[in-house]
Design an enzyme around this catalytic site. Structure first.
Site, PDB file in Angstrom:
ATOM      1  N   GLY A 157      40.282  33.653  38.841  1.00 34.50           N
ATOM      2  CA  GLY A 157      38.982  34.012  38.273  1.00 34.50           C
ATOM      3  C   GLY A 157      37.792  33.494  39.047  1.00 34.50           C
ATOM      4  N   PRO A 190      43.924  32.158  42.268  1.00 38.45           N
ATOM      5  CA  PRO A 190      42.850  33.131  42.492  1.00 38.45           C
ATOM      6  C   PRO A 190      43.319  34.307  43.339  1.00 38.45           C
ATOM      7  CG  PRO A 190      42.329  30.946  43.423  1.00 38.45           C
ATOM      8  CD  PRO A 190      43.775  30.957  43.095  1.00 38.45           C
ATOM      9  N   GLY A 191      42.637  35.421  43.190  1.00 35.08           N
ATOM     10  CA  GLY A 191      42.890  36.583  44.027  1.00 35.08           C
ATOM     11  C   GLY A 191      41.625  36.910  44.814  1.00 35.08           C
ATOM     12  N   ARG A 197      35.518  50.049  41.764  1.00 33.14           N
ATOM     13  CA  ARG A 197      34.818  49.013  40.992  1.00 33.14           C
ATOM     14  C   ARG A 197      33.448  49.439  40.451  1.00 33.14           C
ATOM     15  NH1 ARG A 197      33.519  44.529  42.402  1.00 33.14           N
ATOM     16  NH2 ARG A 197      34.396  43.385  40.654  1.00 33.14           N
ATOM     17  N   CYS A 212      34.351  64.900  41.733  1.00 35.24           N
ATOM     18  CA  CYS A 212      33.621  65.700  40.761  1.00 35.24           C
ATOM     19  C   CYS A 212      33.526  64.970  39.415  1.00 35.24           C
ATOM     20  CB  CYS A 212      34.332  67.042  40.626  1.00 35.24           C
ATOM     21  SG  CYS A 212      33.251  68.283  39.976  1.00 35.24           S
ATOM     22  N   TYR A 236      40.421  44.051  45.323  1.00 36.27           N
ATOM     23  CA  TYR A 236      40.410  45.140  44.338  1.00 36.27           C
ATOM     24  C   TYR A 236      39.723  46.388  44.907  1.00 36.27           C
ATOM     25  CZ  TYR A 236      41.633  41.174  41.398  1.00 36.27           C
ATOM     26  OH  TYR A 236      42.241  40.055  40.893  1.00 36.27           O
TER      27      TYR A 236
END
Ligand code: LLP
Length: 431
Positions: free
Chosen positions: A248, A284-285, A322, A354, A383
């Site tokens: 996080g 963490p990522g 995102r 679209c 991400y």
């Protein structure tokens, strides 16, 4: 050297805590596009290593895992494993990729979230080959299903801490009933699992993703609760090897946001956890990957509408989801050779999908765009590619890695034939 001048993870000049989009070399980015075309994800592996080094120096005694969901590219997993970081996997696919990258069993946690039976089958069979692998269950049901499959190996319990945090309501897992066993049921759940023969090794929780520096008090409260829980489990069930407080760690996406002071987070974590026998684990990522990646995209349409100047590019929400999914802000820079000499004006950058949510930014002040310009979208390492899709029958982009001055292709650009392959292999005509 005075205290204030000491090199800490937060002020090491050789390893700045954030790499902004402006720091990427525009001519090199243009060169990459000449060779690999757009849209193109670019990932700087050396920067991933720097981010790992900063975390390791802030948390010297902790076990550090990388949440592979941020970017499960083999080159990333191999880099982090060689830097001494283990891998946290959210699915059977990530587990396979971690092992393929050379992880040993003890370097892997599989955190099962409502795991499909197929995932559990694979995890259990991998655990036979790699008995040091740890499976983290987030529901009593998952423990029962592991037992049904004959698993009685290393087990951690994901608890729901009842505290959520993060950059958007969609990523605040800590307060979402979907994730983990309520903490007031953790001791009895673990006691029961131990009785049934599981090797109970740890507890785990994750409050959410993209937690900013101003949430430090919530973090302290969360870690203190986890420390308390670990002590209870240690006295009522048995010793624990690890206390995993999740990932996080936020990163700054906007120019006016400062970097997270990881040393301060580490200090607050150590203080709040108190005396426990278990080793602190973090996973963490985003922190490892976000500022190590950019997405390069070409302008194909410039349209003056009464409300806005709409700039259409060849990347869209299928390339980088995102902004559409979380209203996330990503910095944008025109990296064309003469962009610095152009007038700046508000522009809306949109993709070719679209859907009206296919927008990277609205009314952003940027140098005037021309058809053929190259734009870089920053903080796309985490991400980004991982959430890409083939919606609108759009092939996914290529990605390249930079390392020690070398460039290598890490994922080829998909073709339309890749989109239609499952249809053809099912015996249909496809495209
Ligand atoms: N551990 C667990 C159990 C998690 O669920 C996650 C993220 C992490 C670690 C890593 O969190 P990080 O350090 O990367 O914040 N797609 C969203 C983020 C979703 C994160 C889900 N879980 C985004 O693009 O912001």
């Amino acid at each position: 050297m005075a205290d204030s001048e000491e090199v800490s993870p937060a002020n090491d000049p050789g390893n700045p805590p954030v790499r902004r989009l402006e720091a990427w070399d525009a001519p090199s980015l243009r060169g990459l596009v000449e060779e690999y075309d757009t849209p193109l994800y670019v990932l700087d592996i050396d920067r991933v290593r720097e981010n790992a080094r900063r975390l390791e120096s802030a948390f010297p005694d902790a076990e550090i895992l990388y949440a592979a969901k941020a970017n499960a590219l083999g080159a990333v997993l191999e880099t982090l494993l060689s830097a001494g970081v283990g891998i946290e996997c959210a699915s059977a696919g990530e587990l396979e990729r971690a092992l393929a990258a050379g992880a040993s069993g003890s370097e892997v946690h599989y955190t099962a979230v409502n795991p499909p039976g197929r995932d559990l089958d694979l995890a259990v069979s991998r655990a036979e080959e790699y008995p040091d692998l740890t499976i983290i269950a987030g529901a009593q049901d998952t423990i029962d299903r592991l037992e049904d499959r004959g698993y009685d190996g290393r087990l951690g319990l994901r608890v729901n801490p009842g505290i959520g945090a993060g950059h958007h309501e969609k990523v605040r897992t800590g307060s979402d009933a979907k994730f983990g066993v309520p903490s007031d049921r953790a001791v009895e759940t673990l006691a029961d699992a131990a009785e049934r023969g599981f090797d109970v090794v740890g507890i785990h929780a994750h409050v959410g993703s993209g937690v900013s520096a101003d949430a430090l008090e919530d973090h302290r409260e969360f870690v203190a609760r986890m420390g308390e829980l670990a002590r209870e489990v240690e006295s009522e069930v048995g010793d624990l090897e690890f206390l995993d407080v999740g990932g996080g760690f936020g990163v700054p996406y906007r120019a006016e946001e400062g970097p997270l002071d990881v040393a301060a987070v580490a200090e607050a974590t150590r203080e709040a956890v108190g005396e426990v026998g278990a080793r602190l684990t973090i996973e963490p990522g985003r922190y490892f990957l976000a500022d190590a990646g950019v997405l390069l995209t070409r302008v194909n349409t410039v349209k003056e509408a009464p409300e806005a100047t709409v700039v259409g590019v060849d990347a869209g929400m299928t390339t980088l989801l995102r902004p559409a999914m979380y209203d996330a802000y990503h910095p944008v820079r025109n990296v064309s050779a003469d962009a610095g000499e152009r007038e700046r004006r508000p522009q809306t950058i949109t993709g070719p999908i679209c859907e009206s949510s296919d927008v990277f930014c609205e009314g952003r002040e940027l140098p005037e765009s021309d058809r053929g310009d190259l734009l870089a979208i920053g903080n796309a390492g985490a991400y980004g590619y991982e959430m890409a899709s083939q919606y609108n029958s759009r092939p996914r982009p290529a990605s390249v890695a930079l390392e020690g001055g070398e460039v290598r292709l890490t994922r080829s650009r998909e073709a339309i034939a890749d989109v239609t392959r499952p249809e053809r292999t099912a015996g249909n005509r496809g495209g």
